[in-house]
Design a protein around this motif. Structure first.
Motif: not given
Length: 128
Positions: A40-41, A108-109, A43-44, A47-48, A105
């Motif tokens: 999940n991290q 935060n992940i 993917k995030q 995206t960032i 951002e």
């Protein structure tokens, strides 16, 4: 005796060149593998990074245009230090805002342990 001196110099050089710095053993420039991100991290983070890649391209175009303005100011008969300072301030302010948004951002992940590791290398993520 000369052979011994040459051997010592060469062996010292070999040891020096092959010495590992523990600080960078598991790290490569802007490589985040050392953080051991979960799926999940990842993917995030992807995206960032894509989002900010586009924003950075826009920023560098903006910066280039402002630097052209600075060149024009220098070519003038009299130097307008107020305008020069204002343009530089705009460039730096925009860079700081962009960098802060991206860092927030990313922050935060990451979990606490990952943030601690990431903090060692945050300088390489600064805008040039």
């Amino acid at each position: 005796m000369k052979i011994l001196k040459i051997f010592l110099i060469l062996s010292s050089l070999f040891i020096f060149l092959n010495a590992d710095d523990d600080h960078y053993k598991e790290h490569k420039y802007k490589n985040l593998e050392y953080l051991k991100l979960d799926t999940n991290q990842i993917k995030q983070m992807r995206t960032i990074l894509i989002k900010y890649k586009n924003k950075y391209e826009e920023f560098y175009e903006f910066k280039e245009d402002r630097e052209d303005e600075l060149e024009d100011l220098i070519k003038e008969e009299t130097f307008n230090s107020e305008r020069y300072t204002k343009i530089l301030t705009i460039i730096h302010t925009k860079a700081i805002e962009l960098q802060t948004q991206r860092m927030e951002e990313i922050f935060n992940i990451l979990n606490k342990k990952q943030r601690k590791k990431f903090a060692k290398y945050h300088e390489e993520w600064e805008i040039d």
